[in-house]
Every structure is written in structure tokens, then in C-alpha cells.
Design an enzyme around this catalytic site. Structure first.
Site, PDB file in Angstrom:
ATOM      1  N   THR A  79      45.178   0.334  24.850  1.00 17.24           N
ATOM      2  CA  THR A  79      46.616   0.564  24.808  1.00 17.24           C
ATOM      3  C   THR A  79      46.854   1.735  23.882  1.00 17.24           C
ATOM      4  OG1 THR A  79      48.796  -0.426  24.460  1.00 17.24           O
ATOM      5  CG2 THR A  79      47.042  -1.130  22.956  1.00 17.24           C
ATOM      6  N   GLU A 123      43.431   2.411  31.157  1.00 15.63           N
ATOM      7  CA  GLU A 123      44.795   1.871  31.254  1.00 15.63           C
ATOM      8  C   GLU A 123      45.096   1.409  32.676  1.00 15.63           C
ATOM      9  OE1 GLU A 123      47.331   1.333  29.208  1.00 15.63           O
ATOM     10  OE2 GLU A 123      47.228   2.689  27.510  1.00 15.63           O
ATOM     11  N   LYS A 170      42.581  -3.368  32.259  1.00 14.34           N
ATOM     12  CA  LYS A 170      43.233  -2.591  31.199  1.00 14.34           C
ATOM     13  C   LYS A 170      42.517  -2.946  29.904  1.00 14.34           C
ATOM     14  CE  LYS A 170      47.748  -1.996  28.921  1.00 14.34           C
ATOM     15  NZ  LYS A 170      47.674  -0.569  28.749  1.00 14.34           N
TER      16      LYS A 170
END
Length: 104
Positions: A22, A72, A19
Site C-alpha cells: 500500500t 497493488e 495486493k
């Protein structure tokens, strides 16, 4: 040092480098490239790493792509569902790209 929280379910993906972005609303996007940020879990505020912000870019919800979904570590449908649950009705987001600080 600034702080940011992530839901606990994202901790392993962040620590593994899966990841790397954000998506946040304007109220949670006060970061700039080069910021070093202390990261904690949303549920219990337990610190788990530091990240470095690479960039902060405005993006519209309807412009999200498979690339953002991969960053993500989700499918595009999953990403849109999660964003819709966290920010119902949102149209404007900020994409915060980051990397894990070495030595954490």
C-alpha cells in the site's frame, strides 16, 4: 496492535494475496517491519484480517513502476490515478509491503 484501513474495493485483493503493498503519505506510514496490523474497511471500519508489515520504504510518486502497480493489482496508469485522487499533488510516498497473517 496497530490498525490500518483500506477502501472496500481492495478487500478481496488483500484476502487473495493479489495486493501486497500500500502506498501512503507520511501521516499514515507509522509502521515498521514485523508489525502485526489489524485491517478494516475505510467505509465502515469493519475488520476483515490481520497483516504483517514486511518493510516500509520511502518512494517518490514519479518513481512508481510497473512492479509497484502489479503489487497493488493495478496498471501503472491506474495506480497513479488512484494515488492522485487520494493524495492530490503528493510527491513523497511510503510503500508499505505486507503479507496476510495466516490463520485469519
Amino acid at each position: 496492535m496497530k490498525n490500518i484501513t483500506f477502501y472496500q474495493r481492495f478487500e478481496a485483493d488483500i484476502l487473495a494475496g493479489r495486493k501486497t503493498i500500500t502506498l501512503r503519505d507520511k501521516s499514515d506510514a507509522d509502521y515498521a517491519a514485523g508489525d502485526k496490523v489489524s485491517v478494516a474497511r475505510y467505509e465502515d471500519n469493519l475488520f476483515f484480517c490481520h497483516i504483517e508489515v514486511k518493510s516500509v520504504t520511502p518512494i517518490r510518486y514519479d518513481q512508481l513502476t510497473e512492479l509497484q502497480a502489479r503489487q497493488e493489482n493495478m496498471t501503472l496508469d491506474e495506480l497513479k490515478k488512484v494515488i492522485g485522487e487520494i493524495y492530490p499533488g503528493i510527491t513523497e510516498l511510503y510503500m508499505i509491503e505486507f503479507s496476510l497473517c495466516q490463520g485469519d
